[in-house]
Scaffold this motif. Sequence first.
Motif, PDB file in Angstrom:
ATOM      1  N   ALA A 203       7.560  20.550  -7.181  1.00  0.00           N
ATOM      2  CA  ALA A 203       6.435  21.153  -7.897  1.00  0.00           C
ATOM      3  C   ALA A 203       5.285  20.152  -7.923  1.00  0.00           C
ATOM      4  CB  ALA A 203       6.862  21.504  -9.321  1.00  0.00           C
ATOM      5  N   ALA A 204       4.050  20.646  -7.878  1.00  0.00           N
ATOM      6  CA  ALA A 204       2.866  19.787  -7.830  1.00  0.00           C
ATOM      7  C   ALA A 204       2.821  18.808  -8.994  1.00  0.00           C
ATOM      8  CB  ALA A 204       1.603  20.643  -7.808  1.00  0.00           C
ATOM      9  N   GLY A 205       3.265  19.211 -10.169  1.00  0.00           N
ATOM     10  CA  GLY A 205       3.227  18.355 -11.355  1.00  0.00           C
ATOM     11  C   GLY A 205       4.142  17.144 -11.252  1.00  0.00           C
ATOM     12  N   GLU A 206       5.101  17.183 -10.349  1.00  0.00           N
ATOM     13  CA  GLU A 206       6.029  16.069 -10.198  1.00  0.00           C
ATOM     14  C   GLU A 206       5.325  14.801  -9.726  1.00  0.00           C
ATOM     15  OE1 GLU A 206      10.024  15.049  -7.652  1.00  0.00           O
ATOM     16  OE2 GLU A 206       9.722  17.127  -8.287  1.00  0.00           O
ATOM     17  N   PHE A 207       4.182  14.963  -9.103  1.00  0.00           N
ATOM     18  CA  PHE A 207       3.458  13.815  -8.558  1.00  0.00           C
ATOM     19  C   PHE A 207       2.233  13.450  -9.396  1.00  0.00           C
ATOM     20  CE2 PHE A 207       5.374  16.016  -4.849  1.00  0.00           C
ATOM     21  CZ  PHE A 207       6.371  15.093  -4.600  1.00  0.00           C
ATOM     22  N   ALA A 208       2.188  13.940 -10.628  1.00  0.00           N
ATOM     23  CA  ALA A 208       1.039  13.667 -11.502  1.00  0.00           C
ATOM     24  C   ALA A 208       0.959  12.180 -11.866  1.00  0.00           C
ATOM     25  CB  ALA A 208       1.126  14.522 -12.763  1.00  0.00           C
ATOM     26  N   ARG A 209       2.101  11.526 -11.964  1.00  0.00           N
ATOM     27  CA  ARG A 209       2.120  10.102 -12.293  1.00  0.00           C
ATOM     28  C   ARG A 209       2.331   9.281 -11.026  1.00  0.00           C
ATOM     29  NH1 ARG A 209       6.040   9.215 -17.258  1.00  0.00           N
ATOM     30  NH2 ARG A 209       6.433   7.464 -15.885  1.00  0.00           N
ATOM     31  N   PRO A 210       1.813   8.063 -11.028  1.00  0.00           N
ATOM     32  CA  PRO A 210       2.029   7.201  -9.855  1.00  0.00           C
ATOM     33  C   PRO A 210       3.520   6.965  -9.618  1.00  0.00           C
ATOM     34  CG  PRO A 210       0.369   6.248 -11.293  1.00  0.00           C
ATOM     35  CD  PRO A 210       0.971   7.408 -12.025  1.00  0.00           C
ATOM     36  N   CYS A 211       3.853   6.738  -8.393  1.00  0.00           N
ATOM     37  CA  CYS A 211       5.218   6.456  -7.977  1.00  0.00           C
ATOM     38  C   CYS A 211       5.720   5.183  -8.665  1.00  0.00           C
ATOM     39  CB  CYS A 211       5.226   6.284  -6.460  1.00  0.00           C
ATOM     40  SG  CYS A 211       6.775   5.703  -5.774  1.00  0.00           S
ATOM     41  N   GLY A 212       6.968   5.199  -9.137  1.00  0.00           N
ATOM     42  CA  GLY A 212       7.554   4.029  -9.789  1.00  0.00           C
ATOM     43  C   GLY A 212       7.609   2.820  -8.875  1.00  0.00           C
TER      44      GLY A 212
ATOM     45  N   ARG B 101       0.858  -1.187   0.000  1.00  0.00           N
ATOM     46  CA  ARG B 101       0.000   0.000   0.000  1.00  0.00           C
ATOM     47  C   ARG B 101       0.897   1.241   0.000  1.00  0.00           C
ATOM     48  NH1 ARG B 101      -2.158  -3.914   2.575  1.00  0.00           N
ATOM     49  NH2 ARG B 101      -1.381  -3.648   4.660  1.00  0.00           N
ATOM     50  N   CYS B 102       0.831   1.970  -1.075  1.00  0.00           N
ATOM     51  CA  CYS B 102       1.630   3.191  -1.206  1.00  0.00           C
ATOM     52  C   CYS B 102       1.010   4.294  -0.349  1.00  0.00           C
ATOM     53  CB  CYS B 102       1.681   3.633  -2.671  1.00  0.00           C
ATOM     54  SG  CYS B 102       2.646   5.129  -2.915  1.00  0.00           S
ATOM     55  N   THR B 103       1.818   4.893   0.499  1.00  0.00           N
ATOM     56  CA  THR B 103       1.317   5.989   1.347  1.00  0.00           C
ATOM     57  C   THR B 103       1.836   7.342   0.884  1.00  0.00           C
ATOM     58  OG1 THR B 103       3.138   5.709   2.918  1.00  0.00           O
ATOM     59  CG2 THR B 103       1.090   4.469   3.355  1.00  0.00           C
ATOM     60  N   GLU B 104       2.449   7.361  -0.299  1.00  0.00           N
ATOM     61  CA  GLU B 104       2.940   8.608  -0.910  1.00  0.00           C
ATOM     62  C   GLU B 104       3.923   9.358  -0.021  1.00  0.00           C
ATOM     63  OE1 GLU B 104       2.833   9.995  -3.844  1.00  0.00           O
ATOM     64  OE2 GLU B 104       1.443   8.645  -4.820  1.00  0.00           O
ATOM     65  N   ILE B 105       4.866   8.629   0.587  1.00  0.00           N
ATOM     66  CA  ILE B 105       5.856   9.315   1.420  1.00  0.00           C
ATOM     67  C   ILE B 105       6.771  10.210   0.588  1.00  0.00           C
ATOM     68  CG2 ILE B 105       5.778   7.518   3.185  1.00  0.00           C
ATOM     69  CD1 ILE B 105       8.608   6.676   2.222  1.00  0.00           C
ATOM     70  N   ARG B 106       6.767   9.996  -0.704  1.00  0.00           N
ATOM     71  CA  ARG B 106       7.615  10.838  -1.571  1.00  0.00           C
ATOM     72  C   ARG B 106       7.188  12.307  -1.519  1.00  0.00           C
ATOM     73  NH1 ARG B 106       5.591  10.000  -7.726  1.00  0.00           N
ATOM     74  NH2 ARG B 106       3.365  10.054  -7.293  1.00  0.00           N
ATOM     75  N   ARG B 107       5.998  12.576  -1.056  1.00  0.00           N
ATOM     76  CA  ARG B 107       5.497  13.956  -0.962  1.00  0.00           C
ATOM     77  C   ARG B 107       5.884  14.630   0.354  1.00  0.00           C
ATOM     78  NH1 ARG B 107       0.218  14.840  -4.206  1.00  0.00           N
ATOM     79  NH2 ARG B 107       0.287  13.133  -5.694  1.00  0.00           N
ATOM     80  N   ARG B 108       6.497  13.878   1.249  1.00  0.00           N
ATOM     81  CA  ARG B 108       6.885  14.429   2.556  1.00  0.00           C
ATOM     82  C   ARG B 108       8.349  14.838   2.562  1.00  0.00           C
ATOM     83  NH1 ARG B 108       4.970   9.439   6.110  1.00  0.00           N
ATOM     84  NH2 ARG B 108       3.171   8.906   4.845  1.00  0.00           N
TER      85      ARG B 108
END
Length: 159
Positions: A105-114, A91-98
Amino acid sequence: MLMGEGVEWGLHCCLALAWLEDQAPIPTGRLAEIFELPPVYLKKRLQPLVRAGVLASVPGTRGGYRLARAPEDVTLMDVVAAVEGATEAFRCTEIRRRGAGAEAAAGEFARPCGIAGAMRRAELAWRRELASQTLADLLAASPAGAPGRVRRFHERLGG
């Protein structure tokens, strides 16, 4: 990925029930004796298989369990999902955004994490493999003497 012993127990019980298909329903205690398992715990492991339609539970003094479907109609994934649940292993918790990612930039997270994508592909491959194999496949690959041993043991127990 770690699966509980209930998956192994459920699959072995399904095979034993297939080998004993011409018998009356097999009580939990008898299945437990065949594999030297604790009956109370085994019963808890088999109930999800009944709810999923893999096993049928017959009530009463002559009751017990039997396969609810033909072995070729029960996949290993059916048993795993019934016992373990259908939740995804990763389960991805999007820690890359922390932390440092909070400055991106907001657009960096437009695609799912690799990482999430790779884990999802691996899990789908695992699920497809389990879904492609049935109890009938396991029965065909079982050692030649296994069905007879289970039948003889069952008969010695009074079956």
